[in-house]
Motif scaffolding. Structure first.
Motif, PDB file in Angstrom:
ATOM      1  N   TYR A   1      -8.626   5.236  10.547  1.00 46.94           N
ATOM      2  CA  TYR A   1      -8.515   5.227   9.081  1.00 46.94           C
ATOM      3  C   TYR A   1      -9.650   4.426   8.448  1.00 46.94           C
TER       4      TYR A   1
ATOM      5  N   TRP B   1      -9.226  -1.513  -0.622  1.00 52.27           N
ATOM      6  CA  TRP B   1      -8.458  -2.148  -1.697  1.00 52.27           C
ATOM      7  C   TRP B   1      -9.437  -2.483  -2.812  1.00 52.27           C
TER       8      TRP B   1
ATOM      9  N   LEU C   1      -0.672  -2.116   5.817  1.00 54.62           N
ATOM     10  CA  LEU C   1      -1.831  -2.182   4.926  1.00 54.62           C
ATOM     11  C   LEU C   1      -1.582  -3.010   3.654  1.00 54.62           C
TER      12      LEU C   1
ATOM     13  N   VAL D   1      -6.430   5.214   1.043  1.00 52.60           N
ATOM     14  CA  VAL D   1      -6.357   5.379   2.497  1.00 52.60           C
ATOM     15  C   VAL D   1      -6.938   6.746   2.873  1.00 52.60           C
TER      16      VAL D   1
ATOM     17  N   CYS E   1       0.839  -1.188   0.000  1.00 45.27           N
ATOM     18  CA  CYS E   1       0.000   0.000   0.000  1.00 45.27           C
ATOM     19  C   CYS E   1       0.880   1.247   0.000  1.00 45.27           C
TER      20      CYS E   1
ATOM     21  N   VAL F   1      -9.719   2.155   4.888  1.00 48.47           N
ATOM     22  CA  VAL F   1      -8.824   1.593   3.867  1.00 48.47           C
ATOM     23  C   VAL F   1      -9.657   0.783   2.889  1.00 48.47           C
TER      24      VAL F   1
ATOM     25  N   CYS G   1      -4.834   1.065  -3.702  1.00 50.01           N
ATOM     26  CA  CYS G   1      -4.988   1.193  -2.253  1.00 50.01           C
ATOM     27  C   CYS G   1      -5.391   2.644  -1.943  1.00 50.01           C
TER      28      CYS G   1
END
Length: 313
Positions: A63, A67, A101, A120, A50, A65, A118
């Protein structure tokens, strides 16, 4: 003659500094792009890095996240430290490191091949957040092809050369391969064909080559795919041996030879038939002359008879 005013020294320095910064930025981007390419094989475990790592002073609770693949399909998603979504295609095959990550995939499938991203986001409040990073990473998946199988079929042959069809085939690999060949270390061009159900399924490849072999040569077939290669080598042998055929005699020679042989046999036959008669005839005549000579020799001499008659008188 007019002269252009010289550029101020400060302006020239700024220009060089700006050019140097631009080149450094390009090199950095190139290195970053190179780091964002991952290669793996079917059945292995791979980690997709990531663009952000959570500091040790913070936790995943601060956070969000995501994908995603090809910017359209979410692989998995985390929010406030909890996984809130995972695509069914990646069930029991994916997990994410809660610190750096990294997305781990195991075992890798061909369908995993493609571009990932990725995303974030850092949470300031439950309603307010901002994007920390959003960078892609490309995953190249490879499936090994079988060792090429090379077969030959002779189509024509003569004293000077052998014409043959060479086939090279390999199956069960990914991505679409390139097939190449070398004849005594010289490259040859194949007539190649590929078979695959889709762009994300295994390939079968077959190459065909027509060769005119005038002597024994070394041949190599290679299947290349995604930086890998499988090869097979063999010796192509010229199958014909140069045996000079005997030239049959011409018609005139045969005719003349036949006449000579017949004449010779006829002469021997005639000689065997008539020569003994002539010899016997000569022998009989010679014997008759000898006998007459003998008779003449045995007759009494005439002078003796006359003398005796004279004496009697």
């Amino acid at each position: 003659m007019a002269c252009l005013p010289a550029a101020p020294p400060a302006l020239g320095l700024r220009r060089w500094l700006g050019l140097g910064f631009f080149m450094l930025l390009c090199l950095s981007l190139g290195y970053a792009l190179e780091k964002k390419v991952v290669k793996t094989k079917v059945g292995e475990k791979v980690g997709l890095p990531c663009c952000h790592e959570i500091p040790s002073s913070e936790s995943l609770h601060n956070y969000r996240v995501y994908w995603q693949k090809n910017t359209t399909k979410v692989v998995l998603a985390y929010a406030q430290g909890e996984m809130i979504f995972k695509h069914k295609q990646y069930e029991n095959r994916t997990e994410m490191d809660i610190r750096n990550l990294t997305l781990w995939i195991s075992p890798v499938e061909i369908l995993d091949n493609g571009s990932y991203q990725c995303v974030v986001q850092q949470l300031r409040t439950l309603q307010n957040s901002f994007v920390v990073c959003d960078e892609p990473v490309t995953l190249f998946v490879t499936a090994d092809f079988s060792k090429p199988n090379v077969t030959t079929e002779v189509s024509a042959k003569s004293c000077e050369s052998t014409e043959m069809v060479v086939r090279c085939s390999s199956h069960g690999g990914f991505p679409r391969p390139k097939i190449s060949g070398f004849l005594n270390n010289k490259s040859v061009v194949w007539n190649a064909s590929w078979v695959s159900e889709s762009s994300l399924s295994l390939y079968n490849v077959t190459g065909k080559l027509w060769l005119n072999v005038t002597k024994d040569v070394s041949f190599t077939c290679s299947v290349e795919y995604n930086g890998f290669a499988k090869s097979t080598s063999l010796l192509l042998q010229k199958t014909s041996n140069c045996i000079v055929p005997t030239v049959p005699p011409s018609y005139n020679v045969i005719t003349a030879s036949s006449i000579i042989i017949i004449s010779f046999l006829l002469a021997i036959t005639l000689a065997a038939r008539y020569l003994p008669r002539r010899v016997c005839s000569y022998c009989s005549k010679h014997q008759d002359s000898v006998e007459e000579g003998v008779k003449e020799c045995t007759k009494p001499p005439m002078s003796s008879k006359v003398s005796s008659e004279t004496s009697s008188l």
